[in-house]
Design a protein around this motif. Structure first.
Motif, PDB file in Angstrom:
ATOM      1  N   GLN A  96     -14.124  45.829  52.705  1.00  0.00           N
ATOM      2  CA  GLN A  96     -13.358  46.415  51.396  1.00  0.00           C
ATOM      3  C   GLN A  96     -13.922  46.854  50.378  1.00  0.00           C
ATOM      4  O   GLN A  96     -13.471  47.861  49.758  1.00  0.00           O
ATOM      5  CB  GLN A  96     -12.535  45.275  51.041  1.00  0.00           C
ATOM      6  N   MET A  97     -15.021  46.221  49.755  1.00  0.00           N
ATOM      7  CA  MET A  97     -15.820  47.007  48.783  1.00  0.00           C
ATOM      8  C   MET A  97     -16.460  48.164  49.302  1.00  0.00           C
ATOM      9  O   MET A  97     -16.329  49.166  48.109  1.00  0.00           O
ATOM     10  CB  MET A  97     -17.084  45.862  48.630  1.00  0.00           C
ATOM     11  N   PHE A  98     -16.849  48.280  50.129  1.00  0.00           N
ATOM     12  CA  PHE A  98     -17.497  49.675  50.491  1.00  0.00           C
ATOM     13  C   PHE A  98     -16.467  50.899  50.526  1.00  0.00           C
ATOM     14  O   PHE A  98     -16.653  51.754  49.814  1.00  0.00           O
ATOM     15  CB  PHE A  98     -18.099  49.580  52.161  1.00  0.00           C
ATOM     16  N   PHE A  99     -15.294  50.788  51.051  1.00  0.00           N
ATOM     17  CA  PHE A  99     -14.362  51.733  51.201  1.00  0.00           C
ATOM     18  C   PHE A  99     -13.798  51.962  49.674  1.00  0.00           C
ATOM     19  O   PHE A  99     -13.328  53.073  49.615  1.00  0.00           O
ATOM     20  CB  PHE A  99     -13.448  51.399  52.214  1.00  0.00           C
ATOM     21  N   LEU A 100     -13.757  50.689  49.157  1.00  0.00           N
ATOM     22  CA  LEU A 100     -13.133  51.212  47.672  1.00  0.00           C
ATOM     23  C   LEU A 100     -13.810  51.752  46.772  1.00  0.00           C
ATOM     24  O   LEU A 100     -13.698  53.040  46.442  1.00  0.00           O
ATOM     25  CB  LEU A 100     -12.829  49.845  46.964  1.00  0.00           C
ATOM     26  N   THR A 158      -7.618  60.325  48.698  1.00  0.00           N
ATOM     27  CA  THR A 158      -8.408  59.376  47.839  1.00  0.00           C
ATOM     28  C   THR A 158      -7.444  58.300  47.272  1.00  0.00           C
ATOM     29  O   THR A 158      -7.795  57.159  47.126  1.00  0.00           O
ATOM     30  CB  THR A 158      -9.423  59.818  46.881  1.00  0.00           C
ATOM     31  N   ASP A 159      -6.491  58.665  46.578  1.00  0.00           N
ATOM     32  CA  ASP A 159      -5.427  57.967  45.977  1.00  0.00           C
ATOM     33  C   ASP A 159      -5.049  56.657  46.989  1.00  0.00           C
ATOM     34  O   ASP A 159      -4.738  55.654  46.756  1.00  0.00           O
ATOM     35  CB  ASP A 159      -4.262  58.638  45.226  1.00  0.00           C
ATOM     36  N   ILE A 160      -4.511  57.182  48.322  1.00  0.00           N
ATOM     37  CA  ILE A 160      -3.875  56.496  49.243  1.00  0.00           C
ATOM     38  C   ILE A 160      -4.987  55.314  49.649  1.00  0.00           C
ATOM     39  O   ILE A 160      -4.767  54.248  49.879  1.00  0.00           O
ATOM     40  CB  ILE A 160      -3.476  57.091  50.400  1.00  0.00           C
ATOM     41  N   GLY A 161      -6.376  55.941  49.882  1.00  0.00           N
ATOM     42  CA  GLY A 161      -7.411  55.135  50.347  1.00  0.00           C
ATOM     43  C   GLY A 161      -7.860  53.890  49.344  1.00  0.00           C
ATOM     44  O   GLY A 161      -7.645  52.722  49.660  1.00  0.00           O
ATOM     45  N   MET A 162      -7.700  54.358  47.904  1.00  0.00           N
ATOM     46  CA  MET A 162      -8.236  53.297  46.834  1.00  0.00           C
ATOM     47  C   MET A 162      -7.102  52.029  47.039  1.00  0.00           C
ATOM     48  O   MET A 162      -7.453  51.162  46.660  1.00  0.00           O
ATOM     49  CB  MET A 162      -8.346  54.348  45.569  1.00  0.00           C
ATOM     50  N   SER A 163      -5.852  52.533  46.675  1.00  0.00           N
ATOM     51  CA  SER A 163      -4.932  51.505  46.597  1.00  0.00           C
ATOM     52  C   SER A 163      -4.537  50.866  47.738  1.00  0.00           C
ATOM     53  O   SER A 163      -4.693  49.678  47.804  1.00  0.00           O
ATOM     54  CB  SER A 163      -3.389  52.305  46.166  1.00  0.00           C
ATOM     55  N   THR A 164      -4.756  51.504  49.184  1.00  0.00           N
ATOM     56  CA  THR A 164      -4.847  50.679  50.200  1.00  0.00           C
ATOM     57  C   THR A 164      -5.844  49.621  50.329  1.00  0.00           C
ATOM     58  O   THR A 164      -5.736  48.542  51.122  1.00  0.00           O
ATOM     59  CB  THR A 164      -4.657  51.631  51.551  1.00  0.00           C
ATOM     60  N   CYS A 165      -7.132  49.932  49.956  1.00  0.00           N
ATOM     61  CA  CYS A 165      -8.111  49.008  50.013  1.00  0.00           C
ATOM     62  C   CYS A 165      -7.841  47.732  49.315  1.00  0.00           C
ATOM     63  O   CYS A 165      -8.439  46.644  49.646  1.00  0.00           O
ATOM     64  CB  CYS A 165      -9.391  49.688  49.399  1.00  0.00           C
ATOM     65  N   VAL A 166      -6.833  47.639  48.376  1.00  0.00           N
ATOM     66  CA  VAL A 166      -6.713  46.621  47.406  1.00  0.00           C
ATOM     67  C   VAL A 166      -5.522  45.853  47.451  1.00  0.00           C
ATOM     68  O   VAL A 166      -5.359  44.610  47.352  1.00  0.00           O
ATOM     69  CB  VAL A 166      -7.110  46.973  45.770  1.00  0.00           C
ATOM     70  N   CYS A 169     -12.616  42.342  46.498  1.00  0.00           N
ATOM     71  CA  CYS A 169     -14.066  41.900  46.473  1.00  0.00           C
ATOM     72  C   CYS A 169     -14.913  43.040  45.673  1.00  0.00           C
ATOM     73  O   CYS A 169     -15.380  44.047  46.333  1.00  0.00           O
ATOM     74  CB  CYS A 169     -14.606  41.951  47.947  1.00  0.00           C
ATOM     75  N   GLU A 170     -14.799  42.860  44.217  1.00  0.00           N
ATOM     76  CA  GLU A 170     -15.811  43.604  43.434  1.00  0.00           C
ATOM     77  C   GLU A 170     -17.241  43.238  43.691  1.00  0.00           C
ATOM     78  O   GLU A 170     -17.774  42.075  43.625  1.00  0.00           O
ATOM     79  CB  GLU A 170     -15.149  43.324  42.048  1.00  0.00           C
ATOM     80  N   HIS A 171     -17.999  44.314  43.288  1.00  0.00           N
ATOM     81  CA  HIS A 171     -19.556  44.222  43.794  1.00  0.00           C
ATOM     82  C   HIS A 171     -20.061  42.876  42.891  1.00  0.00           C
ATOM     83  O   HIS A 171     -20.866  42.095  43.606  1.00  0.00           O
ATOM     84  CB  HIS A 171     -20.308  45.495  43.368  1.00  0.00           C
ATOM     85  N   THR A 199     -20.803  32.119  59.348  1.00  0.00           N
ATOM     86  CA  THR A 199     -20.321  33.506  58.324  1.00  0.00           C
ATOM     87  C   THR A 199     -19.747  33.092  57.219  1.00  0.00           C
ATOM     88  O   THR A 199     -18.398  32.521  57.306  1.00  0.00           O
ATOM     89  CB  THR A 199     -19.463  34.366  59.503  1.00  0.00           C
ATOM     90  N   PRO A 200     -20.249  33.250  56.162  1.00  0.00           N
ATOM     91  CA  PRO A 200     -19.866  32.919  55.022  1.00  0.00           C
ATOM     92  C   PRO A 200     -18.365  33.444  54.606  1.00  0.00           C
ATOM     93  O   PRO A 200     -18.104  34.599  54.943  1.00  0.00           O
ATOM     94  CB  PRO A 200     -20.864  33.797  53.811  1.00  0.00           C
ATOM     95  N   THR A 201     -17.488  32.439  54.261  1.00  0.00           N
ATOM     96  CA  THR A 201     -15.980  32.895  53.861  1.00  0.00           C
ATOM     97  C   THR A 201     -16.071  32.777  52.499  1.00  0.00           C
ATOM     98  O   THR A 201     -16.447  31.758  51.796  1.00  0.00           O
ATOM     99  CB  THR A 201     -15.156  31.997  54.661  1.00  0.00           C
ATOM    100  N   PHE A 202     -15.061  33.720  51.672  1.00  0.00           N
ATOM    101  CA  PHE A 202     -15.104  33.653  50.413  1.00  0.00           C
ATOM    102  C   PHE A 202     -13.611  33.384  50.090  1.00  0.00           C
ATOM    103  O   PHE A 202     -12.435  33.709  50.940  1.00  0.00           O
ATOM    104  CB  PHE A 202     -15.382  34.983  49.640  1.00  0.00           C
ATOM    105  N   ILE A 203     -13.121  32.834  48.995  1.00  0.00           N
ATOM    106  CA  ILE A 203     -11.692  32.581  48.695  1.00  0.00           C
ATOM    107  C   ILE A 203     -11.515  33.761  47.357  1.00  0.00           C
ATOM    108  O   ILE A 203     -12.087  33.582  46.321  1.00  0.00           O
ATOM    109  CB  ILE A 203     -11.506  31.428  48.144  1.00  0.00           C
TER     110      ILE A 203
END
Length: 312
Positions: free
Chosen positions: A102-106, A71-79, A181-183, A11-15
């Motif tokens: 993370q990217m999907f929900f953001l 949506t404001d809570i969701g956006m900031s909490t994702c990141v 995780c930006e696309h 499973t790829p791991t990113f840094i």
């Protein structure tokens, strides 16, 4: 050992490196990040709490404010929580599944928020151009249906993004120069053909933003035309004043997003830490200021918030 784990894992791991070039200042950078996030949570949860408790606020405009707060809570909490883990504890690792989630929900929350801004513009159009029919055109049930449509639209448009990413092979170098995780940052990690991913990303960006801004622009064109038909300047300013909060929120939402997107794709001469700070600015500032703007500009909401504040 870290390099071995990155390349050998099934499973790829990113840094996530945070903000490259400013690693020594991560602790200091975390202060505005954490303060903005705390203020955002307090402000938006206050809006949700007050509207939920006060029967007199169960109106279309305040339901829209609740959607915006959600949506404001969701956006900031994702990141922000992950970014703070990077700044404070150097917890930089994230799995491919975690990254894509993370990217999907953001992107889901940002797409819903754009649709909410369109509904708000329509709300202002009906309130100013057809006030006698406002109560029949925009009911709570209608707002709920529009909110559901916004959610379905967001899911249908954003879901292909992670699905297209899952088909890609990833290289051994999995260091993402970002706080989240930006696309495009994930796409750059791939060793395969990413043409479809890049094309779809560009298409949905311009479809969502282009369509929504066109609808908002059309609403305000009709609003301005109706305002100038009013007889007195006092009536002009009163009508415009009902739109100022929405205009401010709209400018704060779209301007940094468009600027960040365009500079990330076309501003190759701009330093990477500037790109990343701009991308985070979009996710920090609007969620923090939106409830403040609506609280200041909306007397009924301001009075109700003051009522609960005085009780504490």
């Amino acid at each position: 050992m870290e390099a071995f784990n990155l390349t050998s894992s099934s499973t790829p791991t990113f840094i996530l490196n945070g903000i490259p070039g400013l690693e020594a200042a991560h602790i200091w950078i975390s202060i505005p990040f954490s303060m903005s996030y705390i203020i955002s949570l307090l402000g938006n949860f206050t809006v949700l709490f007050v509207v939920a408790r006060e029967q007199t606020l169960h109106k279309p405009m305040y339901l829209l404010l609740c959607m915006m707060a959600f949506t404001d809570i969701g956006m900031s909490t994702c990141v922000v929580p992950k970014a703070l883990c990077i700044f404070w504890f150097s917890f930089k690792g994230i799995t491919l599944d975690g990254c894509i989630t993370q990217m999907f929900f953001l992107y889901l929350f940002t797409t819903i928020q754009s649709a909410v801004l369109v509904i708000m513009a329509f709300d202002r159009y009906v309130a100013i151009c057809d006030p006698l029919r406002y109560a029949t055109i925009l009911t709570n049930a209608q707002i709920a249906k529009l909110g559901l449509v916004s959610l379905i639209r967001a899911v249908l448009l954003i879901l292909p993004v992670p699905l297209l990413l899952l088909r890609l092979p990833f290289c051994d170098n999995r260091f993402i120069l970002h706080t989240y995780c930006e696309h495009i940052a994930i796409v750059k990690m791939s060793c395969g053909d990413t043409t479809v991913n890049r094309t779809y990303s560009m298409v949905i960006t311009f479809v969502i933003i282009g369509l929504d801004l066109t609808l908002i622009g059309l609403s305000y064109r009709l609003i301005i035309r109706a305002i100038f038909r009013l007889s007195s300047k006092k009536a002009h300013w009163k009508a415009l004043n009902t739109c100022t909060a929405h205009i401010c929120v709209m400018l704060m939402s779209y301007t940094p997003y468009l600027f960040s997107t365009l500079t990330h794709r076309f501003g190759h001469g701009i330093a990477s830490h500037v790109h990343i700070l701009l991308a985070n600015l979009y996710l920090l500032v609007p969620p923090m200021l939106n409830p403040i703007i609506y609280g200041v500009k909306t007397k009924e909401l301001r009075d109700k918030v003051g009522k609960y504040t005085c009780k504490m």
